[in-house]
Scaffold this motif. Structure first.
Motif, PDB file in Angstrom:
ATOM      1  N   ILE A 156       0.814  -1.248  -0.228  1.00 32.60           N
ATOM      2  CA  ILE A 156       0.111  -0.058  -0.072  1.00 32.60           C
ATOM      3  C   ILE A 156       1.445   1.254   0.259  1.00 32.60           C
ATOM      4  O   ILE A 156       1.815   1.071   0.542  1.00 32.60           O
ATOM      5  CB  ILE A 156      -1.206   0.057   1.283  1.00 32.60           C
ATOM      6  N   THR A 157      -0.135   2.308  -0.466  1.00 27.79           N
ATOM      7  CA  THR A 157       0.622   3.630  -0.735  1.00 27.79           C
ATOM      8  C   THR A 157      -0.127   5.064  -0.693  1.00 27.79           C
ATOM      9  O   THR A 157      -1.253   4.317  -0.570  1.00 27.79           O
ATOM     10  CB  THR A 157       1.792   3.661  -2.036  1.00 27.79           C
ATOM     11  N   LEU A 158       0.434   6.238  -0.168  1.00 29.27           N
ATOM     12  CA  LEU A 158      -0.023   7.180  -0.549  1.00 29.27           C
ATOM     13  C   LEU A 158      -0.644   7.689  -1.935  1.00 29.27           C
ATOM     14  O   LEU A 158      -1.411   8.139  -2.051  1.00 29.27           O
ATOM     15  CB  LEU A 158       0.143   7.956   0.568  1.00 29.27           C
ATOM     16  N   ASP A 159       0.326   6.920  -2.172  1.00 28.27           N
ATOM     17  CA  ASP A 159       0.460   7.603  -3.876  1.00 28.27           C
ATOM     18  C   ASP A 159       1.691   7.231  -4.679  1.00 28.27           C
ATOM     19  O   ASP A 159       3.010   7.618  -4.368  1.00 28.27           O
ATOM     20  CB  ASP A 159       1.221   9.118  -3.973  1.00 28.27           C
ATOM     21  N   ARG A 160       1.399   6.269  -5.710  1.00 24.73           N
ATOM     22  CA  ARG A 160       1.749   4.731  -6.768  1.00 24.73           C
ATOM     23  C   ARG A 160       2.794   6.197  -7.640  1.00 24.73           C
ATOM     24  O   ARG A 160       4.429   5.528  -7.594  1.00 24.73           O
ATOM     25  CB  ARG A 160       1.268   4.752  -7.304  1.00 24.73           C
ATOM     26  N   GLY A 161       3.035   7.861  -7.192  1.00 26.11           N
ATOM     27  CA  GLY A 161       3.844   7.780  -8.226  1.00 26.11           C
ATOM     28  C   GLY A 161       5.227   8.922  -7.287  1.00 26.11           C
ATOM     29  O   GLY A 161       5.577   9.348  -7.102  1.00 26.11           O
ATOM     30  N   MET A 162       4.905   8.642  -5.479  1.00 24.90           N
ATOM     31  CA  MET A 162       6.166   8.618  -4.708  1.00 24.90           C
ATOM     32  C   MET A 162       7.795   8.058  -4.320  1.00 24.90           C
ATOM     33  O   MET A 162       7.475   7.321  -5.714  1.00 24.90           O
ATOM     34  CB  MET A 162       5.985   8.025  -3.190  1.00 24.90           C
ATOM     35  N   TRP A 163       8.744   8.851  -4.497  1.00 24.01           N
ATOM     36  CA  TRP A 163       9.823   8.191  -4.696  1.00 24.01           C
ATOM     37  C   TRP A 163       9.856   6.960  -3.723  1.00 24.01           C
ATOM     38  O   TRP A 163       9.625   7.002  -3.018  1.00 24.01           O
ATOM     39  CB  TRP A 163      10.462   9.244  -4.246  1.00 24.01           C
ATOM     40  N   GLY A 164      10.419   5.886  -4.822  1.00 22.31           N
ATOM     41  CA  GLY A 164      10.742   4.990  -4.267  1.00 22.31           C
ATOM     42  C   GLY A 164      10.567   3.591  -4.754  1.00 22.31           C
ATOM     43  O   GLY A 164       9.512   3.112  -5.996  1.00 22.31           O
ATOM     44  N   SER A 165      11.522   2.264  -4.739  1.00 24.07           N
ATOM     45  CA  SER A 165      10.727   0.710  -5.643  1.00 24.07           C
ATOM     46  C   SER A 165       9.614   0.671  -5.846  1.00 24.07           C
ATOM     47  O   SER A 165       9.577   0.188  -6.822  1.00 24.07           O
ATOM     48  CB  SER A 165      12.220   0.095  -5.722  1.00 24.07           C
ATOM     49  N   ASP A 166       9.036   0.336  -4.780  1.00 21.95           N
ATOM     50  CA  ASP A 166       8.067  -0.166  -4.224  1.00 21.95           C
ATOM     51  C   ASP A 166       6.875   0.203  -4.522  1.00 21.95           C
ATOM     52  O   ASP A 166       5.247  -0.198  -5.000  1.00 21.95           O
ATOM     53  CB  ASP A 166       7.614  -1.279  -3.071  1.00 21.95           C
TER      54      ASP A 166
END
Length: 290
Positions: free
Chosen positions: A233-243
């Motif tokens: 899960i993520t707050l925003d798929r466009g955030m920096w980071g590999s997953d």
């Protein structure tokens, strides 16, 4: 066979155990971690999971000095791993918050000191990441805790899975089918492996750890018998980071959990019978020949 983690039982006859995999998608921020805990709780998941490393041990030697561009500037890969790793006080804070939100919380330890770290925090279970399936030293350290274990099986042959399963107490082991491609294309999901694992390890609850971008594959996994489902899960798929790109945003995760509950209920018990809702149509429509 059922396995108990926290207040939940995993296995046939119990609701699918849904885990929101936070992993490193907090990007080193306790506030982001708490936001993601809220996402999982509001969606109706039963647990959240993190990753715990001792960076100087778990970072491969050939990667330690590799430059990495990060939101905090260019640094070595080892420095980046140190930057996003929560310390004890931070884990206590986010762990307490998860508990307050009604969730189990645990992590995938990537090295033996990380196991000891998590044990000091009294986690209710441990997760074996797919990358660690062949790390027998780590597996033995996890088995020695006596805690329930969730074992992902990505990147692994059936022989490697056999060897890992042998390390653990089968009464405390859940095994997850996984393919460690990020993001996961449908033609690599190989969901029939859920049935293969269930037949090979009939004493173990079998689940699914997914890295696809949509929801359909996870729903199909439940239809094929998965009793636990883990999704990033993520707050925003466009955030920096590999997953982040292989993760679900809040609205999608809520839809996932709601859909899993529907599919799980719809599976029924497999006994063919006439249901109450069929009585009126049967009386109206069925011809009786004499």
């Amino acid at each position: 066979m059922t396995v108990t983690i926290g207040r939940s039982q995993i296995g046939d006859g119990h609701p699918v155990y849904v885990i929101g995999e936070i992993g490193l998608n907090h990007n080193g921020s306790v506030e982001f971690a708490k936001n993601l805990i809220e996402v999982a709780a509001e969606a109706g998941a039963q647990a959240v999971k993190f990753q715990k490393r001792t960076p100087d041990i778990s970072t491969p030697e050939h990667m330690k000095n590799t430059p990495r561009d990060t939101p905090w500037g260019t640094m070595t890969y080892l420095e980046y791993r140190r930057r996003v790793e929560f310390d004890r006080d931070q884990y206590i804070e986010i762990g307490d918050y998860a508990t307050l939100c009604g969730l189990d919380w645990f992590a995938s330890p990537w090295d033996e000191p990380a196991v000891a770290f998590l044990e000091e925090l009294a986690v209710p279970a441990h997760k074996v990441a797919s990358a660690s399936v062949t790390d027998l030293g780590l597996l033995r350290a996890l088995a020695a805790t006596g805690k329930p274990i969730i074992l992902s099986t990505g990147m692994s042959t059936i022989e490697q899975i056999d060897a890992a399963v042998e390390v653990f107490d089968p009464s405390k082991l859940v095994i997850l089918h996984a393919t460690s491609t990020y993001p996961l294309p449908a033609d690599e999901a190989n969901l029939r492996t859920i049935r293969t694992l269930a037949e090979r390890y009939p004493q173990l609850p079998v689940g699914y750890s997914g890295h696809e971008q949509g929801l359909e594959i996870s729903f199909a996994a439940v239809a094929l018998g998965a009793r636990a489902v883990e999704r990033h899960i993520t707050l925003d798929r466009g955030m920096w980071g590999s997953d982040h790109s292989a993760s679900l945003e809040p609205s999608d995760f809520a839809e996932l959990v709601a859909g899993i509950r529907v599919v799980d209920e719809a599976l029924g018990d497999g006994v063919k019978r006439v249901f109450p809702g069929e009585q009126a149509p049967m009386a109206k429509l069925r011809r009786i020949l004499v």
